[in-house]
Write a protein that holds these residues in place. Structure first.
Motif, PDB file in Angstrom:
ATOM      1  N   TYR A 121     -14.680  -4.968  -2.811  1.00  0.00           N
ATOM      2  CA  TYR A 121     -14.594  -6.003  -1.799  1.00  0.00           C
ATOM      3  C   TYR A 121     -16.781  -5.821  -1.820  1.00  0.00           C
ATOM      4  O   TYR A 121     -17.102  -7.496  -2.526  1.00  0.00           O
ATOM      5  CB  TYR A 121     -14.546  -5.376  -0.313  1.00  0.00           C
ATOM      6  CG  TYR A 121     -13.653  -6.242   0.303  1.00  0.00           C
ATOM      7  CD1 TYR A 121     -12.645  -6.941   0.237  1.00  0.00           C
ATOM      8  CD2 TYR A 121     -13.039  -4.892   0.852  1.00  0.00           C
ATOM      9  CE1 TYR A 121     -11.803  -6.750   0.779  1.00  0.00           C
ATOM     10  CE2 TYR A 121     -11.717  -4.837   1.791  1.00  0.00           C
ATOM     11  CZ  TYR A 121     -11.043  -6.274   1.749  1.00  0.00           C
ATOM     12  OH  TYR A 121      -9.869  -6.247   2.366  1.00  0.00           O
ATOM     13  N   HIS A 163     -10.067   1.175  -5.870  1.00  0.00           N
ATOM     14  CA  HIS A 163     -11.290  -0.545  -5.589  1.00  0.00           C
ATOM     15  C   HIS A 163     -11.744  -0.522  -7.393  1.00  0.00           C
ATOM     16  O   HIS A 163     -13.285   0.618  -6.669  1.00  0.00           O
ATOM     17  CB  HIS A 163     -11.596  -0.418  -4.087  1.00  0.00           C
ATOM     18  CG  HIS A 163     -11.007  -0.621  -3.495  1.00  0.00           C
ATOM     19  ND1 HIS A 163     -11.221   1.696  -2.658  1.00  0.00           N
ATOM     20  CD2 HIS A 163      -9.513  -1.145  -2.872  1.00  0.00           C
ATOM     21  CE1 HIS A 163      -9.788   1.248  -2.159  1.00  0.00           C
ATOM     22  NE2 HIS A 163      -9.533   0.189  -1.514  1.00  0.00           N
ATOM     23  N   ARG A 174     -12.859   6.330   4.143  1.00  0.00           N
ATOM     24  CA  ARG A 174     -12.135   6.129   3.375  1.00  0.00           C
ATOM     25  C   ARG A 174     -12.165   7.680   2.629  1.00  0.00           C
ATOM     26  O   ARG A 174     -11.097   7.699   1.175  1.00  0.00           O
ATOM     27  CB  ARG A 174     -12.558   5.283   2.446  1.00  0.00           C
ATOM     28  CG  ARG A 174     -11.861   3.974   2.850  1.00  0.00           C
ATOM     29  CD  ARG A 174     -11.217   2.566   2.346  1.00  0.00           C
ATOM     30  NE  ARG A 174     -10.030   2.769   2.165  1.00  0.00           N
ATOM     31  CZ  ARG A 174      -9.009   1.015   1.954  1.00  0.00           C
ATOM     32  NH1 ARG A 174     -10.182   0.540   1.651  1.00  0.00           N
ATOM     33  NH2 ARG A 174      -7.396   1.725   1.078  1.00  0.00           N
ATOM     34  N   GLU A 232     -10.589   3.410   7.434  1.00  0.00           N
ATOM     35  CA  GLU A 232     -10.575   2.406   6.735  1.00  0.00           C
ATOM     36  C   GLU A 232     -11.103   1.425   7.565  1.00  0.00           C
ATOM     37  O   GLU A 232     -11.477   1.395   8.954  1.00  0.00           O
ATOM     38  CB  GLU A 232      -9.957   1.285   5.671  1.00  0.00           C
ATOM     39  CG  GLU A 232      -9.903   0.465   5.470  1.00  0.00           C
ATOM     40  CD  GLU A 232      -8.545  -0.319   4.889  1.00  0.00           C
ATOM     41  OE1 GLU A 232      -7.074   0.421   4.986  1.00  0.00           O
ATOM     42  OE2 GLU A 232      -8.908  -1.655   4.087  1.00  0.00           O
ATOM     43  N   ASP A 280      -9.069  -7.357  -3.826  1.00  0.00           N
ATOM     44  CA  ASP A 280      -8.854  -6.639  -2.538  1.00  0.00           C
ATOM     45  C   ASP A 280      -8.175  -7.542  -2.048  1.00  0.00           C
ATOM     46  O   ASP A 280      -9.273  -8.930  -2.005  1.00  0.00           O
ATOM     47  CB  ASP A 280      -9.934  -5.426  -1.849  1.00  0.00           C
ATOM     48  CG  ASP A 280      -9.539  -5.004  -1.216  1.00  0.00           C
ATOM     49  OD1 ASP A 280      -8.390  -4.797  -0.421  1.00  0.00           O
ATOM     50  OD2 ASP A 280     -10.456  -3.854  -0.600  1.00  0.00           O
ATOM     51  N   ASP A 284       0.442  -1.302  -0.185  1.00  0.00           N
ATOM     52  CA  ASP A 284       0.394   0.191  -0.253  1.00  0.00           C
ATOM     53  C   ASP A 284       0.599   1.258  -0.036  1.00  0.00           C
ATOM     54  O   ASP A 284       2.055   1.410   0.720  1.00  0.00           O
ATOM     55  CB  ASP A 284      -1.098  -0.245   1.264  1.00  0.00           C
ATOM     56  CG  ASP A 284      -2.165  -1.170   1.136  1.00  0.00           C
ATOM     57  OD1 ASP A 284      -2.891  -1.169   0.211  1.00  0.00           O
ATOM     58  OD2 ASP A 284      -2.009  -1.785   2.013  1.00  0.00           O
TER      59      ASP A 284
HETATM   60  C1  BGC Z   1      -8.134  -2.376   1.316  1.00  0.00           C
HETATM   61  C2  BGC Z   1      -7.447  -2.064   0.189  1.00  0.00           C
HETATM   62  C3  BGC Z   1      -5.506  -2.486   0.829  1.00  0.00           C
HETATM   63  C4  BGC Z   1      -5.262  -4.396   1.478  1.00  0.00           C
HETATM   64  C5  BGC Z   1      -4.127  -4.194   1.358  1.00  0.00           C
HETATM   65  C6  BGC Z   1      -7.898  -3.794   1.762  1.00  0.00           C
HETATM   66  O1  BGC Z   1      -8.173  -4.496   3.011  1.00  0.00           O
HETATM   67  O2  BGC Z   1      -9.248  -2.339   0.398  1.00  0.00           O
HETATM   68  O3  BGC Z   1      -7.698  -1.125  -0.299  1.00  0.00           O
HETATM   69  O4  BGC Z   1      -5.173  -2.280  -0.872  1.00  0.00           O
HETATM   70  O5  BGC Z   1      -5.997  -3.719   1.982  1.00  0.00           O
HETATM   71  O6  BGC Z   1      -3.338  -3.658   2.311  1.00  0.00           O
END
Ligand code: BGC
Length: 714
Positions: free
Chosen positions: A208, A162, A127, A458, A240, A51
């Motif tokens: 997701y 996403h 987010r 998140e 994801d 990330d």
């Molecule tokens: C997030 C993504 C992230 C991935 C890896 C997921 O829970 O939605 O945006 O890149 O985790 O950390």
């Protein structure tokens, strides 16, 4: 070049012929939290990911979510995507991408998991700070240069996320977004389409949530139909983390790599179950070969097999400079009655800085976007650095999650405000719950949940628009003793300011603004930098004014109904005549700009329309400044319901005192079109349109009607 590609294609086929199904499966799923497995026998390395998108995340072991904790993964912390978008500066987006790509390569990564380009549908989404705007055009225009910056010269791939219609955190793993086709096409897909067609994104992350009955990672129509066939996407699709729930569905829907959050890598759907499915004929081996072909192509694009591969670097001084350039242009001056700002440093012997957000770092928050920043200049540090030894800067915390000390904190802050020459309150939202838990070790689990719902992160959506931790009361009480106290909101989303906005003369919006964020804020407040940031999402007066809450649902239950349709953000506020607190595109300057001489030249060709919008902007104030002229379009005679205005062009220009610039913005047929669900085509209907030029969605300075003679379908 073509020769090289041909050479690779032959090589790829040779490799595929060599690979066993077990080896193929190993390339298609995580065998570590952030990497796939390679094939040692054939010198194919794993694909390494991190990330994203505000920097390169810290290092994790393959099989644990507890960071390794060495000192070698501190990095440059870039302003969050919402801040970057608030600059409305495409050049800065490109340079931010360059920095991120360079750092990712420097850290040995192949794919950086960003940018996040989902649309800001509700101000409550946890987010929003990671996304760019409520507007698809602006999102696309900022995402494209960002993607190019990452990929062009770094041998690193983006992973645009996403995909698609992932606009909330509540029930994010399973919620089904119920969105009509026109809205999908006009609001939720265009930025992704641009990322693919114009940005040439090498990889995309499937979201997701569910869409049209299927999880996005199982949705063949979305992945093969729209993304690959219609848009010509030839890169890889990465799930994801934990977004795949079925081997056959995902494999046959076009997914390439399955990533997940658990450590049982062999049980992943694209691990042993995929091998079994191929052996039993439920997934054709050629389907897997296609995945391998795409993965290997990406490896060649990234020069993974070449000794000439770019090395990248991280923590370069010029990277830090870039974060400062972005932060400076991202800060939005929301209100400035009586020209309270900029503050004059020479007049201030004592400065009161109030509020927890002045004194905490945010880089380590937000969920997967967390950054182990080399350093972070907090606002308090920034003010001290800027003012130097001649001004006494005193700090009062002012608010805290622990309400039992509320009175005491407010009283201290008010006392400090009374005895200081100037006052700056820095409040807003938090980005992490960790320090709250530490302070408050008596918290029960339920309370913990509640806390998380008040932060920008998140995994959680907020439950209301209010300022948490009794900040409204603090701000009101401080304003009572100093009506010129500057109120700074530091957050990654709009906040309800109605309790005190009429009392405050000076209000500034800043963000999780990168490692130099505090320095940039001080420079804006003390006038070294003339603010030029503009909101990329409407700030409503109250939550109920937001379209997702008024006409649609948020966050829904098993399904969430996007009842507001195309009327997202300012499209709703303008069409339904709802007065926002601060409009989309709003942002004041320490100077004034005059707009005049609007001219529109139209040339209709059989298959396109060229509309050239020309106007002049003059800096008529007393300091140099930067302005963001915005061009909106209104279809006056449409056969379908259309938003009153839609952003279709913008520019960012620097103007010295007294300087005039002629701005030219080109529009094409797409700028005038709506998506016609009957024949599934973009449609321009002949007739009258209005072109509007302004400083925000509400502050229109020039407008002119134009006439389009023919109909277009494409
Ligand atoms: C997030 C993504 C992230 C991935 C890896 C997921 O829970 O939605 O945006 O890149 O985790 O950390």
């Amino acid at each position: 070049m073509t020769k090289n590609i041909l050479k690779y294609e032959e090589k790829i086929e040779e490799i595929i012929a060599e690979l066993t199904i077990e080896e193929k499966a190993a390339m298609c799923h995580g065998n570590g939290l952030f990497r796939t497995e390679g094939v040692k026998r054939l010198n194919i390395p794993p694909m390494k990911m991190a990330d994203g998108p505000m920097g390169v995340r810290n290092e994790f072991p393959d099989d644990s979510w507890v960071p390794i904790g060495y000192s070698d993964d501190y990095v440059t912390y870039l302003p969050c995507s919402l801040a970057l978008a608030a600059t409305w500066n495409k050049d800065l987006a490109y340079k931010s991408g360059q920095v991120l790509g360079n750092e990712a390569r420097g850290r040995g990564k192949d794919i950086i998991l960003g940018p996040g380009i989902n649309i800001i549908r509700s101000p409550l989404c946890g987010r929003n700070f990671e996304y760019m705007s409520e507007d698809p055009y602006l999102t696309g225009e900022m995402a494209v240069p960002f993607i190019k910056g990452v990929q062009e010269d770094n041998d690193v791939s983006v992973c645009v996320k996403h995909f698609a219609v992932n606009n909330q955190e509540t029930e994010r793993l399973n919620v089904e977004a119920i969105v009509d086709e026109r809205t999908l096409r006009e609001i939720y897909l265009p930025a992704f389409e641009k990322a693919v067609k114009e940005g040439n994104a090498y990889s995309i992350m499937s979201a997701y949530n569910k869409l049209y009955g299927y999880h996005c990672s199982h949705n063949k129509e979305l992945l093969e139909g729209i993304l690959r066939e219609e848009w010509g996407f030839d890169g890889i699709i990465v799930s994801d983390w934990g977004a795949i729930h079925d081997t056959e569905l995902a494999a046959n829907a076009g997914m390439d790599i399955e990533m997940n959050v658990t450590y049982n890598f062999d049980d992943y759907f694209f691990a042993n179950p995929l091998i079994k499915a191929v052996k039993e004929g439920r997934v054709k081996e050629e389907v897997v070969n296609k995945k391998i072909r795409r993965i290997l192509r990406l490896m060649y694009k990234l020069n993974i097999f070449s000794e000439e591969r770019k090395r990248g670097t991280y923590n370069a001084p010029e990277h830090r400079q870039l974060t400062l350039d972005v932060a400076r242009e991202s800060i939005v001056l929301l209100k400035n009655e009586n020209n309270v700002l900029p503050l004059k440093d020479t007049k201030i012997k004592t400065l009161a800085v109030i509020g927890e957000n002045a004194n905490i770092a945010h880089s380590n928050g937000g969920g997967s976007a967390e950054i182990k920043s080399l350093f972070e200049i907090t606002p308090l540090l920034g003010f001290n650095m800027r003012l130097g030894g001649e001004t006494k800067v005193k700090y009062a915390k002012g608010y805290s999650a622990d309400v039992s000390i509320k009175e005491q904190l407010i009283n201290e802050a008010v006392e400090l405000a009374k005895t200081s020459d100037a006052v700056i309150i820095v409040g807003g939202l938090k980005h992490t719950a960790e320090d709250l838990q530490l302070e408050n070790n008596a918290l029960s689990v339920t309370k913990d949940e509640e806390i998380k719902r008040r932060i920008d992160s998140e995994g959680y959506d907020k439950t209301d628009l209010n300022l948490p931790y009794e900040q409204d009361e603090l701000i009101k009480r401080v304003l009572e003793v100093n009506k010129n106290a500057v109120v700074v909101m530091l957050s990654g989303a709009p906040i309800d300011m109605s309790e005190w906005i009429d009392e405050a003369n000076a209000v500034v919006q800043t963000w999780y603004n990168g490692m130099e964020g505090g320095r940039a804020l001080a420079e804006v407040i003390f006038g070294d930098v003339n603010p030029s940031g503009k909101l990329t999402a409407t700030f409503p007066r109250k939550l109920e004014d937001s379209p997702a809450h008024k006409l649609g649902e948020f966050p829904g239950g098993e399904t969430v109904n996007y009842g507001e349709g195309i009327f997202v953000g300012y499209r709703y506020f303008s069409t339904y005549d709802v007065n926002p607190l601060f409009a989309f595109g709003h942002g004041l300057s320490y100077t004034e700009f005059k707009y005049d001489n609007l001219e529109i030249l139209i040339s209709e060709k059989p298959d396109d329309i060229d509309v050239l919008v020309k106007f002049k902007v003059t800096n008529i104030g007393e300091v140099d400044g930067a302005e963001v002229p915005q061009v909106y379009v209104s279809d006056l005679e449409a056969s379908v319901e259309r938003p009153k205005i839609e952003l279709k062009g913008f520019d960012k220009i620097n103007l010295k005192i007294g300087e005039t610039k002629e701005v030219e913005i080109k529009l094409d047929k797409k700028a005038l079109a709506f998506y016609n669900v009957e024949d599934k085509k973009w449609t321009v209907e002949s007739g009258k349109f209005k072109v509007l030029v302004g400083r925000s969605a509400q502050d229109i300075r020039l407008e002119k009607d134009i006439n389009i003679a023919s109909n277009y379908k494409f």
